[in-house]
Design a protein around this motif. Structure first.
Motif, PDB file in Angstrom:
ATOM      1  N   LEU A  44       5.479  12.729  -4.415  1.00 30.31           N
ATOM      2  CA  LEU A  44       5.536  11.283  -4.991  1.00 30.31           C
ATOM      3  C   LEU A  44       4.474  11.169  -4.055  1.00 30.31           C
ATOM      4  CD1 LEU A  44       5.452   9.487  -6.743  1.00 30.31           C
ATOM      5  CD2 LEU A  44       7.682   8.941  -5.686  1.00 30.31           C
ATOM      6  N   ASP A  45       4.316  11.052  -3.085  1.00 31.05           N
ATOM      7  CA  ASP A  45       3.529   9.746  -2.300  1.00 31.05           C
ATOM      8  C   ASP A  45       2.578  10.031  -2.298  1.00 31.05           C
ATOM      9  OD1 ASP A  45       2.959   8.145   0.003  1.00 31.05           O
ATOM     10  OD2 ASP A  45       3.757   9.377   2.191  1.00 31.05           O
ATOM     11  N   GLN A  46       1.692  11.239  -2.356  1.00 30.30           N
ATOM     12  CA  GLN A  46       0.304  11.517  -2.322  1.00 30.30           C
ATOM     13  C   GLN A  46       0.119  11.311  -3.646  1.00 30.30           C
ATOM     14  OE1 GLN A  46      -0.514  16.016  -1.130  1.00 30.30           O
ATOM     15  NE2 GLN A  46       0.584  15.340   0.988  1.00 30.30           N
ATOM     16  N   PHE A  47       0.762  11.463  -4.520  1.00 30.13           N
ATOM     17  CA  PHE A  47       0.314  11.211  -6.176  1.00 30.13           C
ATOM     18  C   PHE A  47       0.245   9.784  -6.152  1.00 30.13           C
ATOM     19  CE2 PHE A  47       1.361  10.032 -10.759  1.00 30.13           C
ATOM     20  CZ  PHE A  47       0.937  10.768 -11.304  1.00 30.13           C
ATOM     21  N   LEU A  48       0.921   9.045  -5.625  1.00 30.24           N
ATOM     22  CA  LEU A  48       0.440   7.537  -6.295  1.00 30.24           C
ATOM     23  C   LEU A  48      -0.917   7.315  -5.106  1.00 30.24           C
ATOM     24  CD1 LEU A  48       4.180   6.006  -5.448  1.00 30.24           C
ATOM     25  CD2 LEU A  48       2.718   6.489  -7.354  1.00 30.24           C
ATOM     26  N   THR A  49      -1.060   7.737  -3.957  1.00 32.67           N
ATOM     27  CA  THR A  49      -2.265   7.496  -3.547  1.00 32.67           C
ATOM     28  C   THR A  49      -2.868   7.891  -4.019  1.00 32.67           C
ATOM     29  OG1 THR A  49      -1.184   7.800  -0.704  1.00 32.67           O
ATOM     30  CG2 THR A  49      -3.164   7.981  -1.477  1.00 32.67           C
ATOM     31  N   HIS A  50      -3.169   9.142  -4.973  1.00 29.85           N
ATOM     32  CA  HIS A  50      -4.487   9.304  -5.478  1.00 29.85           C
ATOM     33  C   HIS A  50      -4.197   8.770  -6.850  1.00 29.85           C
ATOM     34  CE1 HIS A  50      -6.588  12.321  -7.656  1.00 29.85           C
ATOM     35  NE2 HIS A  50      -5.995  12.332  -8.951  1.00 29.85           N
ATOM     36  N   VAL A  51      -3.245   8.003  -7.274  1.00 27.45           N
ATOM     37  CA  VAL A  51      -3.961   7.296  -8.855  1.00 27.45           C
ATOM     38  C   VAL A  51      -4.412   5.646  -8.047  1.00 27.45           C
ATOM     39  CG1 VAL A  51      -2.637   6.315 -10.394  1.00 27.45           C
ATOM     40  CG2 VAL A  51      -1.637   8.510 -10.032  1.00 27.45           C
ATOM     41  N   ARG A  52      -3.852   4.799  -7.158  1.00 25.81           N
ATOM     42  CA  ARG A  52      -3.886   4.163  -6.520  1.00 25.81           C
ATOM     43  C   ARG A  52      -5.793   4.437  -6.193  1.00 25.81           C
ATOM     44  NH1 ARG A  52      -1.590  -0.390  -7.653  1.00 25.81           N
ATOM     45  NH2 ARG A  52      -0.060  -0.394  -6.690  1.00 25.81           N
ATOM     46  N   SER A  53      -6.602   5.914  -6.358  1.00 24.36           N
ATOM     47  CA  SER A  53      -7.821   6.055  -5.884  1.00 24.36           C
ATOM     48  C   SER A  53      -8.623   5.154  -6.857  1.00 24.36           C
ATOM     49  CB  SER A  53      -7.981   6.613  -5.479  1.00 24.36           C
ATOM     50  OG  SER A  53      -8.309   7.441  -6.609  1.00 24.36           O
ATOM     51  N   TYR A  54      -8.134   5.241  -8.187  1.00 29.99           N
ATOM     52  CA  TYR A  54      -8.115   4.928  -9.615  1.00 29.99           C
ATOM     53  C   TYR A  54      -8.281   3.026  -9.732  1.00 29.99           C
ATOM     54  CZ  TYR A  54      -8.976   9.429 -11.232  1.00 29.99           C
ATOM     55  OH  TYR A  54      -9.150  10.856 -10.952  1.00 29.99           O
ATOM     56  N   GLU A  55      -9.270   2.282 -10.159  1.00 28.95           N
ATOM     57  CA  GLU A  55      -9.197   0.580 -10.077  1.00 28.95           C
ATOM     58  C   GLU A  55      -8.568   0.617 -11.341  1.00 28.95           C
ATOM     59  OE1 GLU A  55     -12.481  -0.747  -8.813  1.00 28.95           O
ATOM     60  OE2 GLU A  55     -11.838  -0.493  -6.651  1.00 28.95           O
ATOM     61  N   ASP A  56      -8.368   1.417 -12.508  1.00 30.64           N
ATOM     62  CA  ASP A  56      -7.851   0.926 -14.178  1.00 30.64           C
ATOM     63  C   ASP A  56      -6.826   1.549 -14.005  1.00 30.64           C
ATOM     64  OD1 ASP A  56      -8.594   4.020 -13.523  1.00 30.64           O
ATOM     65  OD2 ASP A  56     -10.503   3.814 -15.158  1.00 30.64           O
ATOM     66  N   VAL A  57      -5.943   1.925 -13.303  1.00 32.11           N
ATOM     67  CA  VAL A  57      -4.488   2.443 -13.713  1.00 32.11           C
ATOM     68  C   VAL A  57      -3.798   0.992 -13.576  1.00 32.11           C
ATOM     69  CG1 VAL A  57      -2.506   3.410 -13.126  1.00 32.11           C
ATOM     70  CG2 VAL A  57      -4.629   3.949 -12.661  1.00 32.11           C
ATOM     71  N   TRP A  58      -2.346   0.333 -14.754  1.00 34.25           N
ATOM     72  CA  TRP A  58      -2.130  -0.097 -14.505  1.00 34.25           C
ATOM     73  C   TRP A  58      -0.749   0.560 -14.769  1.00 34.25           C
ATOM     74  CZ3 TRP A  58       1.686  -1.855 -19.739  1.00 34.25           C
ATOM     75  CH2 TRP A  58       2.082  -3.279 -19.134  1.00 34.25           C
ATOM     76  N   PHE A  59      -0.557  -0.207 -13.018  1.00 33.74           N
ATOM     77  CA  PHE A  59       1.428   0.354 -13.171  1.00 33.74           C
ATOM     78  C   PHE A  59       2.304  -0.917 -13.643  1.00 33.74           C
ATOM     79  CE2 PHE A  59      -1.665   1.820  -9.480  1.00 33.74           C
ATOM     80  CZ  PHE A  59      -1.528   3.640  -9.535  1.00 33.74           C
ATOM     81  N   ALA A  60       3.311  -0.305 -14.770  1.00 32.59           N
ATOM     82  CA  ALA A  60       4.031  -0.697 -15.096  1.00 32.59           C
ATOM     83  C   ALA A  60       5.654  -0.286 -15.200  1.00 32.59           C
ATOM     84  CB  ALA A  60       4.281  -0.697 -15.907  1.00 32.59           C
ATOM     85  N   THR A  61       6.666  -1.835 -15.546  1.00 34.46           N
ATOM     86  CA  THR A  61       7.801  -1.400 -16.082  1.00 34.46           C
ATOM     87  C   THR A  61       8.268  -0.825 -17.401  1.00 34.46           C
ATOM     88  OG1 THR A  61       8.297  -2.557 -16.054  1.00 34.46           O
ATOM     89  CG2 THR A  61       8.589  -2.543 -13.575  1.00 34.46           C
ATOM     90  N   GLY A  62       9.228  -0.131 -17.196  1.00 32.24           N
ATOM     91  CA  GLY A  62       9.180   0.134 -19.259  1.00 32.24           C
ATOM     92  C   GLY A  62       9.394  -0.951 -19.369  1.00 32.24           C
ATOM     93  N   ALA A  63      10.127  -2.198 -18.876  1.00 33.24           N
ATOM     94  CA  ALA A  63      10.093  -3.112 -20.044  1.00 33.24           C
ATOM     95  C   ALA A  63       9.267  -3.991 -19.545  1.00 33.24           C
ATOM     96  CB  ALA A  63      11.364  -4.061 -19.188  1.00 33.24           C
TER      97      ALA A  63
END
Length: 293
Positions: free
Chosen positions: A255-274
Motif C-alpha cells: 500500500l505504501d509503495q502504491f500510494l507513492t506511485h499514484v502520488r506521482s500523477y498530478e491528475d488524481v482526485w483522492f476521495a472518500t466514498g461520501a
C-alpha cells in the motif's frame, strides 16, 4: 430447465459521464473493510471458542489499523473505513482513532453476514444493529454501505434506500459511479469495486482455507496496471482492503509503495466514498436542471 428471463441483472443505465473536481482525470477511493473478529464469527459462530482463529481478526486493533493510519497520514490520504457494528462495540478505541484521523466511517453490517435472497428479515436486523452501534459508540450516521461478502439483491437495495444510505460500494460492473434503478424508482448511488484491489484474494491464508500467498511485486504490479488503465479511462479505482491482511508487515509496504506511485500523477482526485457520492449528486442535479429548462 428454469425459464429465466433474459435481461441484464443491473437495470441501471450506463454510468453518466461527468468531470472529476479540479480538472482531475481520475479518482482513487481508498476503502478498508474493518471486520476484526466478526468476519470469523459470521463464518461460524463456533469460532468464538477458537481463539487462534479469532486472533486473525484481533490483529486489526492491536497492530493493523494503527499502522495503516500512519501510512495514510504520511501520504495525506483520507480513506473510508467500512466497519461492522460488532467491531465498533468490541474495539471502540480503534474506531475512534479512525475518526480522529479525519477518515470516513461507513457501514459494513453488524456481524458480517452476507446478504442473500430470502434473508431480508435477517439483513434488516443486521443493518439496524450496525446503525445503532455506529450512532451509540461513535455518534455518526453513515452515508455509505459495503456488503459483507460483496453480495446484494433488489429487496436489500430497497432496504438500504429506506434506511437513508446515500451510496453503496459492493457491485463490480463499472469503473464509474452510477445510480441504482429499483422497481419503485431511484436507489442508492453505486461506487463500483475493482475486484483486483481486494487484498483478501492475495494475502489471506489460514488453517481452514490455506492457499498460496502472493508476493509484493505480484500484487503491486496488478495494482499499478489496474490503476493506470482506469486512469486512462477516466474512472474511479475503488480499493477493498482489510487491516488483518494489508496491515501485515510486508503487505503494508504494498500500500505504501502504491500510494507513492499514484502520488506521482498530478491528475488524481483522492476521495472518500461520501465525497464521490456528493460529487455525483451535484452533477446529477445539474443535469436534471438543464433538462427541465
Amino acid at each position: 430447465m428454469q425459464n429465466i428471463k433474459p435481461q441484464p441483472a443491473n437495470l441501471a443505465p450506463r454510468s453518466p459521464e461527468f468531470p472529476w473536481p479540479d480538472n482531475k482525470k481520475t479518482a482513487l477511493f481508498v476503502g478498508f473493510d474493518v471486520d476484526a473478529e466478526s468476519v470469523w464469527i459470521g463464518m461460524d459462530p463456533k469460532n468464538t471458542e477458537r481463539l487462534v482463529t479469532m486472533s486473525y481478526g484481533g490483529y486489526e486493533a492491536r497492530v493493523g489499523v494503527p499502522k495503516l493510519l500512519e501510512v495514510l497520514a504520511r501520504h495525506e490520504v483520507k480513506a473510508t473505513f467500512f466497519i461492522t457494528g460488532w467491531t465498533v462495540e468490541a474495539h471502540p478505541a480503534m474506531c475512534e482513532d479512525i475518526l480522529a484521523g479525519g477518515h470516513e466511517v461507513a457501514h459494513h453490517g453488524y456481524l458480517h453476514l452476507r446478504p442473500e435472497p430470502g434473508n431480508i428479515d435477517v439483513m434488516a436486523e443486521e443493518v439496524d444493529r450496525g446503525l445503532e452501534a455506529l450512532k451509540r459508540v461513535l455518534g455518526i450516521v453513515p452515508k455509505g454501505y459495503r456488503a459483507p461478502g460483496g453480495e446484494s439483491y433488489t429487496e436489500f437495495l430497497e432496504l438500504l434506500a429506506d434506511r437513508g444510505f446515500q451510496y453503496s460500494s459492493s457491485w463490480r460492473d463499472d469503473i464509474r459511479p452510477y445510480r441504482h434503478v429499483l422497481p419503485r424508482g431511484a436507489g442508492p448511488i453505486e461506487i463500483p469495486v475493482n475486484y483486483s484491489f481486494d487484498d483478501w484474494n492475495f494475502g489471506m491464508t489460514h488453517r481452514s482455507g490455506s492457499r498460496a500467498l502472493f508476493g509484493r511485486e505480484d500484487v503491486l504490479g496488478i495494482w499499478k496496471d489496474e490503476f493506470e488503465q482506469t486512469r486512462d479511462w477516466g474512472g474511479v479505482t475503488t480499493m477493498v482492503m482489510h487491516p488483518q491482511v494489508s496491515g501485515r508487515p510486508m503487505r503494508i509496504r504494498i500500500l505504501d509503495q502504491f500510494l507513492t506511485h499514484v502520488r506521482s500523477y498530478e491528475d488524481v482526485w483522492f476521495a472518500t466514498g461520501a465525497e464521490i457520492a456528493d460529487h455525483f449528486e451535484r452533477h446529477e442535479a445539474a443535469q436534471n436542471n438543464s433538462t427541465q429548462r
